[in-house]
Design a protein around this motif. Sequence first.
Motif, PDB file in Angstrom:
ATOM      1  N   UNK A   1       0.838  -1.196   0.000  1.00 39.33           N
ATOM      2  CA  UNK A   1       0.000   0.000   0.000  1.00 39.33           C
ATOM      3  C   UNK A   1       0.873   1.246   0.000  1.00 39.33           C
ATOM      4  N   UNK A   2       0.284   2.356  -0.419  1.00 36.41           N
ATOM      5  CA  UNK A   2       0.971   3.643  -0.308  1.00 36.41           C
ATOM      6  C   UNK A   2       0.741   4.165   1.102  1.00 36.41           C
ATOM      7  N   UNK A   3       1.814   4.392   1.830  1.00 38.20           N
ATOM      8  CA  UNK A   3       1.703   4.813   3.232  1.00 38.20           C
ATOM      9  C   UNK A   3       0.944   6.121   3.386  1.00 38.20           C
ATOM     10  N   UNK A   4       0.888   6.936   2.335  1.00 34.23           N
ATOM     11  CA  UNK A   4       0.221   8.232   2.415  1.00 34.23           C
ATOM     12  C   UNK A   4      -1.281   8.158   2.146  1.00 34.23           C
ATOM     13  N   UNK A   5      -1.767   6.994   1.715  1.00 36.50           N
ATOM     14  CA  UNK A   5      -3.201   6.785   1.457  1.00 36.50           C
ATOM     15  C   UNK A   5      -3.480   5.290   1.611  1.00 36.50           C
ATOM     16  N   UNK A   6      -3.359   4.844   2.845  1.00 35.33           N
ATOM     17  CA  UNK A   6      -3.386   3.416   3.138  1.00 35.33           C
ATOM     18  C   UNK A   6      -4.693   2.750   2.720  1.00 35.33           C
ATOM     19  N   UNK A   7      -5.830   3.377   3.037  1.00 36.57           N
ATOM     20  CA  UNK A   7      -7.140   2.809   2.702  1.00 36.57           C
ATOM     21  C   UNK A   7      -7.193   1.335   3.136  1.00 36.57           C
ATOM     22  N   UNK A   8      -7.105   1.113   4.455  1.00 35.68           N
ATOM     23  CA  UNK A   8      -6.973  -0.238   4.985  1.00 35.68           C
ATOM     24  C   UNK A   8      -8.110  -1.161   4.558  1.00 35.68           C
ATOM     25  N   UNK A   9      -9.346  -0.692   4.625  1.00 36.84           N
ATOM     26  CA  UNK A   9     -10.471  -1.562   4.272  1.00 36.84           C
ATOM     27  C   UNK A   9     -10.421  -1.988   2.803  1.00 36.84           C
ATOM     28  N   UNK A  10      -9.936  -1.127   1.960  1.00 38.23           N
ATOM     29  CA  UNK A  10      -9.727  -1.435   0.542  1.00 38.23           C
ATOM     30  C   UNK A  10      -8.710  -2.568   0.401  1.00 38.23           C
ATOM     31  N   UNK A  11      -7.602  -2.462   1.124  1.00 37.80           N
ATOM     32  CA  UNK A  11      -6.568  -3.499   1.080  1.00 37.80           C
ATOM     33  C   UNK A  11      -7.096  -4.820   1.626  1.00 37.80           C
ATOM     34  N   UNK A  12      -7.855  -4.757   2.722  1.00 42.75           N
ATOM     35  CA  UNK A  12      -8.390  -5.972   3.338  1.00 42.75           C
ATOM     36  C   UNK A  12      -9.391  -6.676   2.424  1.00 42.75           C
ATOM     37  N   UNK A  13     -10.187  -5.895   1.704  1.00 47.20           N
ATOM     38  CA  UNK A  13     -11.158  -6.489   0.783  1.00 47.20           C
ATOM     39  C   UNK A  13     -10.445  -7.288  -0.298  1.00 47.20           C
ATOM     40  N   UNK A  14      -9.338  -6.783  -0.796  1.00 48.20           N
ATOM     41  CA  UNK A  14      -8.595  -7.489  -1.829  1.00 48.20           C
ATOM     42  C   UNK A  14      -7.918  -8.740  -1.270  1.00 48.20           C
ATOM     43  N   UNK A  15      -7.318  -8.633  -0.091  1.00 52.10           N
ATOM     44  CA  UNK A  15      -6.672  -9.799   0.517  1.00 52.10           C
ATOM     45  C   UNK A  15      -7.681 -10.912   0.792  1.00 52.10           C
ATOM     46  N   UNK A  16      -8.868 -10.540   1.247  1.00 50.37           N
ATOM     47  CA  UNK A  16      -9.895 -11.535   1.519  1.00 50.37           C
ATOM     48  C   UNK A  16     -10.306 -12.256   0.234  1.00 50.37           C
ATOM     49  N   UNK A  17     -10.405 -11.530  -0.873  1.00 51.33           N
ATOM     50  CA  UNK A  17     -10.749 -12.156  -2.147  1.00 51.33           C
ATOM     51  C   UNK A  17      -9.649 -13.105  -2.605  1.00 51.33           C
ATOM     52  N   UNK A  18      -8.408 -12.729  -2.393  1.00 53.16           N
ATOM     53  CA  UNK A  18      -7.285 -13.562  -2.820  1.00 53.16           C
ATOM     54  C   UNK A  18      -7.211 -14.845  -1.999  1.00 53.16           C
ATOM     55  N   UNK A  19      -7.552 -14.777  -0.728  1.00 50.64           N
ATOM     56  CA  UNK A  19      -7.503 -15.970   0.128  1.00 50.64           C
ATOM     57  C   UNK A  19      -8.373 -17.102  -0.406  1.00 50.64           C
TER      58      UNK A  19
END
Length: 229
Positions: free
Chosen positions: A120-138
């Motif tokens: 992620x870009x540390x200046x615009x982390x958007x954690x829920x966005x990242x988590x949604x993608x990781x959950x799909x990949x799992x």
Amino acid sequence: EEGFAALSPAGAAAAAGEGVNLVVLPCISPWGYETVNRWNPEAVDPNRSFNPERPGCAEAGLAMAFIQDLIARSKGALVHIDLHETTDTDNSEFWPAKFARDGTEPDPWSEIPDGFYLVADANRLQLEFQLAMLEAVRKVTHIAPADENNHLIGEPLAKDPAGKDVQGLIAMDCGKAYLCSGHTTAPFVTTTEVYPDSPSATPEQCIQAQVACATAGIEYALAHAPPPV
């Protein structure tokens, strides 16, 4: 292999899934793709070359010019997903050759993470966005475990609001590092990494993981798009 996907919204219509432009640059570094390494023919890493003021290589300059022209003629980018894979040649060929070329001593050795992870870009982390993608990949393949220092590629795992490590996610200042994902101002940004040489996944699973990640990221962004200005 490198790729780029950007979503350009058209105001409120984008939030409804209409009037969306999906732009894909399927192979930013053709020579690197053909030779299975991260260099271009001039021994430059394109993904460390996205300096808007002074591109580090032709590939990065052409990609930036193309995307920025599209952004200027639209309502701006909503999503920027940079698709990557790392193969064993990174450690067997690229890094030894780079150290030999530059006359430098190797850094502390970093094993290639075995699995999928996001940067992620540390200046615009958007954690829920990242988590949604990781959950799909799992649902497709495994997430890369952290090393003994709780790091991936030398970077500490990102943390959630409770201070808990997020498996499969690190954050960097992508603009400062001149990474591809750092050259737009899209609010939803990430870089993917898959490891097709993993003994625990097939190349086809790695491809499907990229598809699942991009799909989930775009869907999340559309559902959480900022209101039109």
